[in-house]
Design a protein around this motif. Sequence first.
Motif, short mmCIF file in Angstrom:
data_model
loop_
_atom_site.label_atom_id
_atom_site.label_comp_id
_atom_site.label_asym_id
_atom_site.label_seq_id
_atom_site.Cartn_x
_atom_site.Cartn_y
_atom_site.Cartn_z
N PHE B 11 12.11 40.39 -0.93
CA PHE B 11 11.43 39.13 -0.60
C PHE B 11 12.26 38.34 0.43
O PHE B 11 11.72 37.70 1.33
CB PHE B 11 11.20 38.30 -1.86
N ALA B 12 13.60 38.42 0.29
CA ALA B 12 14.48 37.75 1.26
C ALA B 12 14.28 38.35 2.66
O ALA B 12 14.21 37.63 3.65
CB ALA B 12 15.94 37.86 0.83
N TYR B 13 14.18 39.69 2.71
CA TYR B 13 13.92 40.33 4.01
C TYR B 13 12.58 39.88 4.59
O TYR B 13 12.46 39.59 5.78
CB TYR B 13 13.94 41.86 3.87
N LEU B 15 11.03 37.09 3.98
CA LEU B 15 11.15 35.69 4.41
C LEU B 15 11.88 35.59 5.75
O LEU B 15 11.49 34.82 6.63
CB LEU B 15 11.93 34.88 3.37
N ALA B 16 12.97 36.37 5.90
CA ALA B 16 13.74 36.34 7.15
C ALA B 16 12.84 36.76 8.32
O ALA B 16 12.83 36.12 9.38
CB ALA B 16 14.96 37.25 7.04
N LEU B 17 12.07 37.84 8.10
CA LEU B 17 11.15 38.29 9.16
C LEU B 17 10.04 37.27 9.39
O LEU B 17 9.63 37.03 10.53
CB LEU B 17 10.56 39.66 8.79
N PHE B 19 10.18 33.97 8.91
CA PHE B 19 10.71 32.82 9.66
C PHE B 19 10.91 33.17 11.14
O PHE B 19 10.70 32.35 12.02
CB PHE B 19 12.04 32.34 9.06
N THR B 20 11.34 34.42 11.38
CA THR B 20 11.52 34.85 12.77
C THR B 20 10.18 34.83 13.50
O THR B 20 10.07 34.32 14.62
CB THR B 20 12.10 36.28 12.83
#
Lengths: 534, 41
Positions: B11-13, B15-17, B19-20
Motif C-alpha cells: 500500500f505504501a508503494y 501511495l508513493a506512485l 502521489f507521484t
Amino acid sequence: MRCVAVNTLTLAAITLVYLAAIVVLGWLGYRQTKEHEDYLVAGRRIHPVILALSYGATFISTSAIVGFGGVAAQLGMGLIWLTVLNIGVGILLAFVIFGKKTREIGQRLKAVTFPDLLGKRYESQFMQYAAGLVIVVGMPLYTAAILIGGARFIETTLVIPYDSALLGFAAVVALYVVLGGLIAVMYTDAMQGGIMLIGMTVLLVLTYVHLGGVVEAHNALAGLSSMVPEALAAAGHTGWTSMPVLGSPIWLTLVTTIVLGVGIGVLAQPQLVVRFMTVKDSKAIHRAVLIGGPFILMMTGVAFTVGALTNVYFVQNNGMIALEAAGGNVDAIIPAYINASMPDIFIIVFMLALLAAAMSTLSSLIHTMGTALGHDIWRGIMNAKPSLRASQAGCALMVGVSVGLAYLMPVSIIARATAMFMGLCASAFLPAYAAALYARTPSKNAAIASLVAGASMWFLWTAFVHVKESSVLGLSQAIFGTPALLSSFWQAVDPLIIALPLATLVLLGGMAVERTMPETAEKSQDTVEGEALR
Amino acid sequence: MFGILDPQIWFAYLLALGFTLACVLYGLLNWNAGGDEMRGG
C-alpha cells in the motif's frame, strides 16, 4: 566507495570534466549576480525545471541515498513510507500549500531569506534574529556532517588524504557559493540533480536485472525472513518485505524518527523554503511539481527498494545478509553492493551521483547559513542597508565554521546531525511559518512563543529523553546519572513528535488569547478592511 | 502484490506512485495557471 576496479585515469578524467562543468555554471551565476536580490533569491527569475531539480537535489543528500538506503537494507521496505511522505509532504504539500503562498508573500514583502520572510510577515525584528540564530547555531552541525560524509567518500574513491579531500571539497563549493550566490547554487544543483537521476535510474534497472526481475527479487527477499538477526527480531523486525511489530522499538524508530521526523521535518527547512521565492509566478511552481514528484520517487524510492534488495544479492553471492556483508556498518552497505555487483562504468556514474548529492546539499546549506548571518543578523544589528558583500562574507565565514566543526565534533554526534537539524527546524519554525502564510492576522507574540517553546522542547527531549541523542550528548548522564530519562518506550519517540504538537498548541493558544484582547480585535478588523480594499 | 505480501508495504508503494502521479497531473492541469502574477498574498 572504493573504486579499486575502476581505471584511476578514467575516474580522474570524468571528475575533472564534472568539476569544469561546476566552474562554468558557477561563473554563469557570478556573471548574473549584480545585486543582493540576485545573490539571495536568484533575482526571482529561476526556470521551473531548475527550481524542481535544485529543490530535489538539495532535499536529497548523500546520507538520504547511502545512509537511509543502508537503513532499508537493515530494516526492510517499511522505509518506503518515508518516500510516501517525501513526495506527498515534501513535494505536493510543500509546493502547493506552502510554496505558492511563500512565493506570493515573499514577493509582496520583498523578503529575501526565510528569517526575513518571518520577520516581515510578523513585523518583528526579534523573529528574524531568532530564526537566523537557529540557522546559524543549528545548521553548521548538519553542514559538518555533509562535509565529513563527502570528504570520506572522496578520500576512498579518489584515494587522496582525508584532510585534502575535506579542504578541497569545502573550497570548491565555497568558491561558487560565495561568488555566485543562489543563482550559481541552483544552476549547479540542477546539473547535479540530473546526474543523480541518471545514477539512480541505472541502479534500479541493473538491480532488478541482477536479481531476475521485479517479482522474483521481491519473492526472494520475502523468503529471507528467517535470516533476520536475533537482536533485530527481538526488537520487532519481522522480515524485509513486512512492517515491524506495531509499537516495537524498531517500529517506533521507523515511524516516529525516520518516517515522520524526516518526512515532516522537510516542510520548514530554510534552505528549501527560500527556493519558492526564486520564481516569478505560481506557474513556475505548478510546473516544478510535475518534475519534483517523479524526481523524489527516483531518489528515495529507488534507494530504499534497492537497499532492502541488497540482502538478496549478498545472500545469493556471499551467503550472508547485507549487514553482515558490510561488517555491521549500515553506511557501508550501499557502497559495498555497488562495488560488488555493478559494472565499472556504473561505479563511476554512481560515484558522481553521490558527489553531486553531497555538493548540492552542502552549497545550499552554506548559502542559507551565510545569508542568515550576513543579511538577517549582522545587517539587522548594524541597521545597515541590504548588501551583497555582507552575505558573501557571511557565507565565507560559515564555511570556516563548518570546516572547524568537521574537525572538532565527535563522529557520534555528527552521525545524528541530519535528523536532529530536521527535527529542530520543524519544531521551531513549522507552526509559525504556516501561520505566517495562512493566518489572516498573524500574531507576533504567539509566533515567538511557538518558536521558543518548539525549540526548547526539542532540545530538552533531545538532551534528556531520546536516548539515541541524549546518550551521545551526555547532558542527562552528567546531571541525572542516566543516559536518558523516562521509560524505554518514550526514549524511542523522536523529539519532533513531542515538540511540534507543543509548538502548534502554543501558537493556537496564543492566537486565541490575542483575539480576545480588544486592541487586537480592532487591528484584525483593520486588516480585513485593508485586504478587502486591495 | 509484485511478490510483496504485507499490505502495509505494497500500500505504501501504491501511495508513493499515486502521489507521484498526482504531482504529474497537478503540473499538467495547471501548466499555464498563475502566470505573470505581479503580486499576491
